[in-house]
Design an enzyme around this catalytic site. Sequence first.
Site, PDB file in Angstrom:
ATOM      1  N   GLY A   8       0.833  -1.216   0.000  1.00  0.00           N
ATOM      2  CA  GLY A   8       0.000   0.000   0.000  1.00  0.00           C
ATOM      3  C   GLY A   8       0.861   1.257   0.000  1.00  0.00           C
ATOM      4  N   LEU A  10       1.537   3.449  -2.125  1.00  0.00           N
ATOM      5  CA  LEU A  10       1.101   4.667  -2.823  1.00  0.00           C
ATOM      6  C   LEU A  10      -0.179   5.233  -2.195  1.00  0.00           C
ATOM      7  CD1 LEU A  10       1.873   3.616  -6.514  1.00  0.00           C
ATOM      8  CD2 LEU A  10       3.379   4.575  -4.759  1.00  0.00           C
ATOM      9  N   GLN A  12      -2.360   6.762   1.401  1.00  0.00           N
ATOM     10  CA  GLN A  12      -2.226   8.007   2.171  1.00  0.00           C
ATOM     11  C   GLN A  12      -0.996   8.000   3.069  1.00  0.00           C
ATOM     12  OE1 GLN A  12      -4.757   8.764   5.483  1.00  0.00           O
ATOM     13  NE2 GLN A  12      -4.518  10.972   5.373  1.00  0.00           N
ATOM     14  N   ASP A  52      -0.485  -7.405  -5.464  1.00  0.00           N
ATOM     15  CA  ASP A  52      -1.825  -7.536  -4.891  1.00  0.00           C
ATOM     16  C   ASP A  52      -1.646  -8.293  -3.579  1.00  0.00           C
ATOM     17  OD1 ASP A  52      -4.279  -8.496  -4.118  1.00  0.00           O
ATOM     18  OD2 ASP A  52      -4.871  -9.219  -6.101  1.00  0.00           O
ATOM     19  N   TYR A 141     -14.734  -2.447   9.460  1.00  0.00           N
ATOM     20  CA  TYR A 141     -13.363  -1.946   9.614  1.00  0.00           C
ATOM     21  C   TYR A 141     -12.852  -2.207  11.042  1.00  0.00           C
ATOM     22  CZ  TYR A 141      -9.673   1.706   9.500  1.00  0.00           C
ATOM     23  OH  TYR A 141      -8.497   2.412   9.553  1.00  0.00           O
ATOM     24  N   LYS A 145      -9.845  -4.505  12.440  1.00  0.00           N
ATOM     25  CA  LYS A 145      -8.726  -3.958  13.224  1.00  0.00           C
ATOM     26  C   LYS A 145      -8.515  -4.744  14.519  1.00  0.00           C
ATOM     27  CE  LYS A 145      -7.205  -0.842  10.432  1.00  0.00           C
ATOM     28  NZ  LYS A 145      -5.968  -1.143   9.700  1.00  0.00           N
TER      29      LYS A 145
END
Length: 320
Positions: A8, A10, A12, A52, A141, A145
């Site tokens: 990940g 690229l 935030q 992926d 989510y 977590k």
Amino acid sequence: MKRILITGALGQIGSELTLKLREIYGADNVIATDIKKNDSEAAQSGPFEVLDVTDLNRMGEVAQKYKVDTVMHLAALLSATAEARPLFAWNLNMGGLLNALETAKEMKAQFFTPSSIGAFGPTTPKDDTPQDTIMRPTTMYGVNKVAGELLADYYFQKFGVDTRGLRFPGLISYVTPPGGGTTDYAVEIYYEAVKNGRYTSYIDKGTYMDMMYMPDALQAIVDLMEADSTKLIHRNSFNVSAMSFDPEEIAASIAKYIPGFKISYQVDPVRQKIAESWPNSIDSTAAKEEWGFKFDYDLDKMTMDMIEKLRPNMQMRIPG
Ligand code: AKB
């Protein structure tokens, strides 16, 4: 010397973390991966591989190719998107995490993945939420977590993988916009303030959530990963926060620098409900005591920097 695989890269956090780690450990020692390549600095300034995260074999191949000793797993769907596509979120968030943990185990690598304030739920104490407390989230989510924190602890206890994590609050940055989060209003507001002098918030007034400026979040990751393993009582994951505010307070902070800035409200019931299930403010004492967590930016300092960076030529009005 570390050799770090980032998934990940690229996204935030990844697009800024990749650059920071390349500065510290050398460009060739930070292998950025993401589902697609783009022309961003993170993709271009060092090794990049298309990956992926649901493909364990490919992840293993990339890890072997670069002989990595650290895995930083950032690829995940955020809260609002996960709520819209819960099955996809489970498969991506949990499948990706399991693959990244397996890869770290095979490589005998150190491991980091972010958790979130989303791991808490409506029955969690709302103010000064302790490090160890009730965790019964009501979002997909949040379920991911909490399960992820437990899984990372399991890999530490069962297989000796040096797993570490942070429960991040909303992260605010002027570089890569977030996508699909509940706290994203606190990023959008700055872009709209600079562009139009007004913002319509999808989160209601009086809704407090924890937040942190990206430079502090990146430093926290580096500090946690460099921390003496024997000092860590908690591993997955540490509460960390730099500030807590509601939309009125961030709007008031912006109005100090952009006079006349106006906020209005058009509440999105889905994201509002998620926000209301999260703490107002969390307690970061364990992170401070176990590895020296600190932050530089409070709300006004962050606001000034955001506006300065988003509108380099604007006339700043320094409050005084
Ligand atoms: C989100 O809003 O989903 C994220 C988070 C707090 O984990 N920013």
